[in-house]
Write a protein that holds these residues in place. Sequence first.
Motif, short mmCIF file in Angstrom:
data_model
loop_
_atom_site.label_atom_id
_atom_site.label_comp_id
_atom_site.label_asym_id
_atom_site.label_seq_id
_atom_site.Cartn_x
_atom_site.Cartn_y
_atom_site.Cartn_z
N ALA A 1 0.86 -1.18 0.00
CA ALA A 1 0.00 0.00 0.00
C ALA A 1 0.90 1.23 0.00
CB ALA A 1 -0.89 0.02 1.24
N TYR A 2 0.54 2.20 -0.84
CA TYR A 2 1.28 3.45 -0.92
C TYR A 2 0.34 4.59 -0.52
CZ TYR A 2 4.96 1.05 -3.51
OH TYR A 2 5.97 0.21 -3.88
N VAL B 1 -8.42 -5.25 4.58
CA VAL B 1 -7.31 -4.35 4.95
C VAL B 1 -7.24 -3.18 3.97
CG1 VAL B 1 -4.82 -4.16 5.28
CG2 VAL B 1 -6.02 -6.19 6.08
N LYS B 2 -7.43 -3.46 2.68
CA LYS B 2 -7.41 -2.39 1.68
C LYS B 2 -8.52 -1.37 1.97
CE LYS B 2 -5.58 -4.73 -2.41
NZ LYS B 2 -5.94 -5.15 -3.78
N ALA B 3 -9.72 -1.86 2.25
CA ALA B 3 -10.85 -0.97 2.55
C ALA B 3 -10.57 -0.16 3.81
CB ALA B 3 -12.14 -1.78 2.70
N GLY C 1 -8.71 12.03 2.24
CA GLY C 1 -7.94 13.16 1.75
C GLY C 1 -6.57 12.78 1.24
N HIS C 2 -6.21 11.51 1.32
CA HIS C 2 -4.92 11.04 0.82
C HIS C 2 -5.16 10.05 -0.32
CE1 HIS C 2 -2.52 12.77 4.06
NE2 HIS C 2 -3.47 12.37 4.89
N GLU C 3 -4.18 9.95 -1.19
CA GLU C 3 -4.27 8.99 -2.30
C GLU C 3 -3.65 7.67 -1.83
OE1 GLU C 3 -2.66 8.28 -6.84
OE2 GLU C 3 -1.99 10.03 -5.72
N VAL C 4 -4.46 6.62 -1.72
CA VAL C 4 -3.99 5.30 -1.34
C VAL C 4 -4.01 4.42 -2.58
CG1 VAL C 4 -4.35 3.31 0.16
CG2 VAL C 4 -4.95 5.59 0.98
N THR C 5 -2.83 3.89 -2.94
CA THR C 5 -2.73 3.00 -4.10
C THR C 5 -2.12 1.68 -3.66
OG1 THR C 5 -0.59 3.96 -4.67
CG2 THR C 5 -2.51 4.86 -5.78
N PHE C 6 -2.35 0.65 -4.46
CA PHE C 6 -1.85 -0.68 -4.15
C PHE C 6 -1.10 -1.23 -5.35
CE2 PHE C 6 -5.77 0.06 -1.82
CZ PHE C 6 -5.34 -0.14 -0.51
N LYS C 7 0.06 -1.85 -5.10
CA LYS C 7 0.85 -2.43 -6.17
C LYS C 7 1.31 -3.82 -5.76
CE LYS C 7 2.68 2.00 -7.72
NZ LYS C 7 3.89 2.84 -7.84
#
Length: 53
Positions: free
Chosen positions: A11-12, A35-37, A45-51
Amino acid sequence: MKRSKRKTVWAYLDGKKLVDVVQAALDNHMMVDEVKALLIRENPGHEVTFKVQ
């Protein structure tokens, strides 16, 4: 027998590496999707991305 490397999901938060989602799910007896949710919900207010890496 060739064994492939294990992949995990990171997660970023705003482009910075935050947490290994798979390990966090295992540690907390949760599914990866939960966990992602949770990460998205806890960081408004933050950008959460997954790789996958």
